[in-house]
Design an enzyme around this catalytic site. Structure first.
Site: not given
Length: 209
Positions: A42, A46, A130
């Protein structure tokens, strides 16, 4: 070949959550993790280089299943898919994001912390989610409690998961994998210590589900 959400959840017991600050670190980092047995990656959106990192890893790291995290709206979803992300991960979910994700056909792992959020996603046909932020939201006791009335949902807890508690999370019947960053902390990445990252990845990939 299109990846399924089941493959994302079951290929490895731990999904590395990667924050890539320098583009030149992307490929060697991904190679180190895959070599250690962690193939599902993943890449969080950011940093300014995250999308280019996805492109490079997809092109240069055979065997990696490359996803994008921190998908928070339809624009970041589009950017991630255009970069070649094979699955997407979101910290939470909105109707517009969910509509766009389902329309895209790209597997989504949406973030939840409450039974109501879980039930809303179940209404849309989603049963893989998640659990974030895992430790802050009640951790293992919370997941056990949710699993009682909603046993058909499978989770990937992320947020505060570490080598010490990962085994306890993986022991839960409604947990397929966990997400974490301990395999590749920034100090090891900045030092280019790919061998140590591979060693940590191998330890993580050996955790039993």
């Amino acid at each position: 070949m299109t990846v399924s959400i089941k493959e994302v959840m079951t290929t490895s017991p731990v999904m590395p959550v990667m924050v890539i600050n320098q583009l030149e670190q992307a490929v060697p980092l991904a190679r180190a993790l895959v070599e250690g047995g962690l193939k599902v990656l993943e890449i969080t959106l950011r940093t300014p280089v995250a999308l280019d990192a996805i492109r490079r890893i997809k092109a240069e790291v055979p065997g990696a299943i490359v996803g994008a995290g921190t998908i928070i709206n339809t624009q970041t979803l589009k950017n991630a898919i255009d970069a070649g992300a094979e699955f997407i991960v979101s910290p939470g979910v909105t109707d517009s994001l969910l509509d766009a994700a389902l329309a895209s056909g790209v597997p989504i792992l949406p973030g939840v912390i409450t039974p109501s959020e879980v039930m809303r996603l179940m209404d849309r046909g989603i049963t893989a989610m998640k659990f974030f932020p895992a430790e802050a939201a009640g951790g293992i006791p919370m997941l056990k409690s949710i699993g009682g009335p909603l046993p058909q949902v499978t989770f990937c807890p992320t947020g505060g998961v570490n080598p010490k508690n990962a085994v306890e999370y993986l022991a839960l019947s409604n947990v397929a994998c966990v997400g974490g960053s301990w395999m590749a902390p920034s100090e090891l990445v900045d030092a280019g210590d790919w061998a140590e990252i591979t060693r940590r990845a191998a330890e993580a990939s050996a955790l039993k589900k």
